[in-house]
Design an enzyme around this catalytic site. Sequence first.
Site, short mmCIF file in Angstrom:
data_model
loop_
_atom_site.label_atom_id
_atom_site.label_comp_id
_atom_site.label_asym_id
_atom_site.label_seq_id
_atom_site.Cartn_x
_atom_site.Cartn_y
_atom_site.Cartn_z
N ALA A 103 -2.32 13.63 -4.82
CA ALA A 103 -3.48 13.95 -5.65
C ALA A 103 -4.74 13.32 -5.09
O ALA A 103 -4.72 12.20 -4.56
CB ALA A 103 -3.26 13.45 -7.08
N ALA B 267 -5.38 -6.50 4.34
CA ALA B 267 -4.68 -5.29 4.82
C ALA B 267 -3.19 -5.57 4.95
O ALA B 267 -2.52 -5.79 3.95
CB ALA B 267 -5.30 -4.79 6.12
N GLY C 248 -13.28 4.17 9.68
CA GLY C 248 -12.36 3.83 8.61
C GLY C 248 -12.22 2.34 8.34
O GLY C 248 -11.27 1.91 7.67
N ASP D 89 -16.24 -6.59 -2.54
CA ASP D 89 -14.88 -6.43 -2.05
C ASP D 89 -14.25 -7.79 -1.75
O ASP D 89 -13.11 -8.06 -2.12
CB ASP D 89 -14.87 -5.56 -0.79
CG ASP D 89 -13.47 -5.23 -0.32
OD1 ASP D 89 -12.74 -4.57 -1.07
OD2 ASP D 89 -13.10 -5.66 0.79
N LYS E 206 -11.08 -9.90 -3.64
CA LYS E 206 -9.97 -10.53 -2.93
C LYS E 206 -9.82 -11.99 -3.36
O LYS E 206 -8.70 -12.48 -3.56
CB LYS E 206 -10.19 -10.42 -1.42
CG LYS E 206 -10.12 -9.00 -0.90
CD LYS E 206 -10.51 -8.91 0.56
CE LYS E 206 -10.49 -7.47 1.03
NZ LYS E 206 -10.91 -7.31 2.43
#
Length: 361
Positions: A43, A148, A202, A216, A220
């Site tokens: 989706a 990541a 990216g 961001d 974290k």
Amino acid sequence: MKQIHLYIFGIGNVGSTLINQVLQSHSFFKNKHNLDLKIIGLANSKRVLIDPNGITQKWKEDFSSISVVRESDSFYKVANLYDVTKIAIDATASKEVSQHYPELLDHNFNIITANKIANTLSQSFYDVIRTALKNKGLQFEYETNVGAGLPIINAVRDLYNSGEQLFAINGVFSGSLSYIFNRFSEENKPFSEIVIDALKDGYTEPDPREDLSGNDVARKLLVLAREAGLKLEFDDIEIDNLVIPSLRTASLNQFLDQVTLLDEVLQEKKDALASDQVLRHLGELDVVNGVLKVSLKAVPKSSPAGQLKGSDGFFEIYSESYASNPLVIKGAGAGREVTARGLLSDIIKVSKTCKEVLVAG
């Protein structure tokens, strides 16, 4: 053979890479782990593609040609037909999707996410998810929320759960900003040009302001603070916002058209550096005093942060056992490949340890 049905939200940089990784490794997972991973649903924000037999390598073409308008219960209508382990994977940065986590748990989905928002909304929402997980016997994994594919969250969680007193966690938390400022320090290019490159490759969030604003990194820090047992809110964090006020509320397209307005301010910071210094974007978590800070600082080139290359992240964890010599974790902290691989690692972890629903095979 344990059959696992995967439902993936988000088919952008990370999501599409994850889909391909799952499909390419399907035989390996069956042979190595006795797991039959099938992607049943995909989706994006508007449409959904569902195939009870499993999405195939031509999923992009299928999504373009036979996907349907996404409804609030699109996944549930299909998932409830099968008595197998279900995992919802959130590869978006969407607040809307994260707010549906309690509903996903209510429908017996395990959840894996790269989206930091659910873990950094109000403490009460955070607690609701944990209570639901405990009551339903489901799993929620989010190693990719920080670093990541690096094992930062597991390291902090394991130390805390073992009774270890954590003191501080510091470092370069954003692989995106590491990439940007490593290049900015070394290359004679405008800051805005490097930001656009990072977006195209990216390395940044879909809206680079999420990185440049410090939000961001702040999320974290909050994720780790809560793993360390602190009960704090996002507003408790001190954040150095690199986005000038006039661009903070602009549309994404307006921001990208006017991102050059950031060049002068950042160039001034670069010009003010001593010959042995570089700019690094740092996160600092004082666990003892509950203080979280996000800032851009000048650091010596010879320091661990100053020696970073590419999109590497760098984390120092200070605790009882690591008081004078911190536990250091370093490596690629951004990029679609490592983030998708981190999600896939969490998928395997949940698949192997969740309540078994066996099928013949």
